[in-house]
Design a protein around this motif. Structure first.
Motif, PDB file in Angstrom:
ATOM      1  N   VAL A   1       0.940  -1.386  -0.404  1.00  0.00           N
ATOM      2  CA  VAL A   1       0.021   0.374   0.127  1.00  0.00           C
ATOM      3  C   VAL A   1       1.446   0.959   0.327  1.00  0.00           C
ATOM      4  O   VAL A   1       2.071   1.026   0.442  1.00  0.00           O
ATOM      5  CB  VAL A   1      -0.715   0.332   1.454  1.00  0.00           C
ATOM      6  CG1 VAL A   1       0.109  -0.011   2.474  1.00  0.00           C
ATOM      7  CG2 VAL A   1      -1.854   1.504   1.194  1.00  0.00           C
ATOM      8  N   THR A   2       0.285   2.284  -0.862  1.00  0.00           N
ATOM      9  CA  THR A   2       0.963   4.034  -0.743  1.00  0.00           C
ATOM     10  C   THR A   2      -0.090   4.591  -0.426  1.00  0.00           C
ATOM     11  O   THR A   2      -0.484   4.777  -0.189  1.00  0.00           O
ATOM     12  CB  THR A   2       1.290   4.295  -1.877  1.00  0.00           C
ATOM     13  OG1 THR A   2       2.635   2.981  -2.493  1.00  0.00           O
ATOM     14  CG2 THR A   2       1.604   5.021  -2.883  1.00  0.00           C
ATOM     15  N   LEU A   3      -0.054   5.117   0.865  1.00  0.00           N
ATOM     16  CA  LEU A   3       0.095   6.390   2.090  1.00  0.00           C
ATOM     17  C   LEU A   3       0.964   8.221   0.545  1.00  0.00           C
ATOM     18  O   LEU A   3       1.773   8.026   1.390  1.00  0.00           O
ATOM     19  CB  LEU A   3       0.214   6.471   3.543  1.00  0.00           C
ATOM     20  CG  LEU A   3      -0.198   5.736   3.824  1.00  0.00           C
ATOM     21  CD1 LEU A   3      -0.282   5.245   5.076  1.00  0.00           C
ATOM     22  CD2 LEU A   3      -1.722   5.212   3.501  1.00  0.00           C
TER      23      LEU A   3
ATOM     24  N   VAL B   1      10.027   5.359   1.202  1.00  0.00           N
ATOM     25  CA  VAL B   1       9.247   6.589   0.509  1.00  0.00           C
ATOM     26  C   VAL B   1       9.604   6.807  -1.242  1.00  0.00           C
ATOM     27  O   VAL B   1      11.040   6.217  -1.001  1.00  0.00           O
ATOM     28  CB  VAL B   1       9.928   7.651   1.587  1.00  0.00           C
ATOM     29  CG1 VAL B   1       9.451   6.935   2.491  1.00  0.00           C
ATOM     30  CG2 VAL B   1      11.387   8.188   1.061  1.00  0.00           C
ATOM     31  N   ASN B   2       8.887   7.574  -1.538  1.00  0.00           N
ATOM     32  CA  ASN B   2       9.266   7.719  -2.427  1.00  0.00           C
ATOM     33  C   ASN B   2       9.344   9.749  -2.560  1.00  0.00           C
ATOM     34  O   ASN B   2       8.765  10.389  -2.222  1.00  0.00           O
ATOM     35  CB  ASN B   2       8.237   7.601  -3.754  1.00  0.00           C
ATOM     36  CG  ASN B   2       8.697   8.355  -5.323  1.00  0.00           C
ATOM     37  OD1 ASN B   2      10.063   8.849  -5.362  1.00  0.00           O
ATOM     38  ND2 ASN B   2       7.702   7.729  -6.535  1.00  0.00           N
ATOM     39  N   PHE B   3       9.829   9.991  -2.779  1.00  0.00           N
ATOM     40  CA  PHE B   3      10.311  11.999  -2.666  1.00  0.00           C
ATOM     41  C   PHE B   3      10.872  12.402  -3.902  1.00  0.00           C
ATOM     42  O   PHE B   3      11.781  11.890  -4.654  1.00  0.00           O
ATOM     43  CB  PHE B   3      11.497  11.881  -1.140  1.00  0.00           C
ATOM     44  CG  PHE B   3      12.221  13.260  -0.946  1.00  0.00           C
ATOM     45  CD1 PHE B   3      13.102  13.513  -1.370  1.00  0.00           C
ATOM     46  CD2 PHE B   3      11.401  13.707  -0.530  1.00  0.00           C
ATOM     47  CE1 PHE B   3      13.466  14.885  -0.805  1.00  0.00           C
ATOM     48  CE2 PHE B   3      11.597  15.611  -1.031  1.00  0.00           C
ATOM     49  CZ  PHE B   3      13.165  15.420  -1.215  1.00  0.00           C
ATOM     50  N   GLN B   4       9.766  12.793  -3.459  1.00  0.00           N
ATOM     51  CA  GLN B   4       9.835  14.193  -5.894  1.00  0.00           C
ATOM     52  C   GLN B   4       9.777  15.370  -5.218  1.00  0.00           C
ATOM     53  O   GLN B   4       9.546  16.333  -4.688  1.00  0.00           O
ATOM     54  CB  GLN B   4       8.748  13.443  -6.102  1.00  0.00           C
ATOM     55  CG  GLN B   4       8.647  12.186  -6.688  1.00  0.00           C
ATOM     56  CD  GLN B   4       9.777  11.544  -7.581  1.00  0.00           C
ATOM     57  OE1 GLN B   4      10.046  11.965  -8.335  1.00  0.00           O
ATOM     58  NE2 GLN B   4       9.657  10.196  -7.524  1.00  0.00           N
TER      59      GLN B   4
ATOM     60  N   LEU C   1       5.024   7.048   1.613  1.00  0.00           N
ATOM     61  CA  LEU C   1       4.984   6.056   1.772  1.00  0.00           C
ATOM     62  C   LEU C   1       4.757   4.544   1.526  1.00  0.00           C
ATOM     63  O   LEU C   1       3.330   4.804   1.525  1.00  0.00           O
ATOM     64  CB  LEU C   1       4.796   6.020   3.520  1.00  0.00           C
ATOM     65  CG  LEU C   1       5.670   4.895   4.073  1.00  0.00           C
ATOM     66  CD1 LEU C   1       6.736   4.525   5.099  1.00  0.00           C
ATOM     67  CD2 LEU C   1       4.294   4.607   5.644  1.00  0.00           C
ATOM     68  N   LYS C   2       5.218   4.146   0.946  1.00  0.00           N
ATOM     69  CA  LYS C   2       5.086   2.488   0.783  1.00  0.00           C
ATOM     70  C   LYS C   2       5.533   1.427   1.583  1.00  0.00           C
ATOM     71  O   LYS C   2       6.820   1.684   2.315  1.00  0.00           O
ATOM     72  CB  LYS C   2       5.925   1.863  -0.521  1.00  0.00           C
ATOM     73  CG  LYS C   2       5.901   0.851  -1.139  1.00  0.00           C
ATOM     74  CD  LYS C   2       6.366   0.693  -2.960  1.00  0.00           C
ATOM     75  CE  LYS C   2       7.023   0.490  -2.801  1.00  0.00           C
ATOM     76  NZ  LYS C   2       8.017  -0.215  -3.866  1.00  0.00           N
TER      77      LYS C   2
END
Lengths: 116, 115
Positions: free
Chosen positions: A19-21, A66-69, A77-78
């Motif tokens: 899941v990704t928040l 995390v996927n920080f863009q 947050l994954k």
């Protein structure tokens, strides 16, 4: 002033799934810190993961990443291999590194439900 | 494992009464924070201490709220008189340093209900 937005009030995931928040923020600063905190029911808030804005590499802590863009001001947050114990409120937070202006700004939170 | 202690865990009071919350940070942590968390929202900073000194109390409603950390260790947050809108969770947190990247360790909170 910096603001943090979590657009998903509630999310659910099947146990063992991913899941990704989502989290977006607004700032004019170039250096800052981003956090994801977890608040289980009736228990204290604990730090899940932290990202420093000047680091391009996404932070990872076991099943959490995390996927920080930075350009998009996005910090998702994954959670991989979701477990029942991951059920909680998750808060995204922003903090300036400046000593005299470094209060933590939290989003409104996302309630994560994990289905067995 | 060291934890932030707070008491009481729950408090019910009538409006216009005085209430006080206590926090004992992790030993050695010089920075202490009080937050208010309204149901359905994220925490908002009320006051930050560095040792016994207030660093930031810009969001503290000073007409009714007061906070102290006299010896730079434990801290008390007081509300007098309490109003209906003060019903919330009051969280205490501590960190070893005030710098932005340092992790804040949170206590279990005090849930206040004002009737």
């Amino acid at each position: 002033a910096q603001t943090v937005t979590q657009s998903q009030p509630e999310m659910s995931v099947q146990e063992a799934e991913t899941v990704t928040l989502s989290c977006t923020y607004d700032t004019s600063e170039s250096d800052y810190y981003l956090f994801w905190y977890k608040q289980p029911p009736s228990r204290q808030m604990i730090l899940v993961i932290r990202q420093e804005a000047y680091k391009q590499q996404n932070a990872t802590e076991n099943r959490f990443s995390v996927n920080f863009q930075k350009a998009a001001k996005s910090f998702s947050l994954k959670i991989s291999d979701s477990q029942l114990g991951d059920a909680a409120m998750y808060f995204c937070a922003y903090r300036s590194p400046l000593y005299n202006n470094n209060d933590m700004r939290f989003g409104a939170g996302t309630r994560l439900t994990v289905k067995p | 494992e060291a934890e932030v202690a707070q008491s009481p865990r729950y408090k019910i009071t009538e409006k216009s009464q005085a209430v006080a919350f206590w926090c004992d940070p992790i030993s050695g942590h010089a920075t202490l924070y009080w937050y208010r968390q309204i149901l359905g929202q994220g925490p908002e900073l009320l006051v930050q201490f560095q040792d016994e000194s207030v660093v930031d109390d810009s969001q503290l409603p000073k007409d009714r709220f007061s906070a102290e950390r006299l010896k730079g260790v434990d801290s008390t947050l007081k509300i007098q008189p309490a109003e209906l809108g003060d019903s919330a969770m009051y969280l205490c947190a501590s960190s070893s340093l005030p710098s932005g990247g340092k992790e804040q360790f949170f206590g279990p909170g005090t849930r206040l209900t004002v009737l």
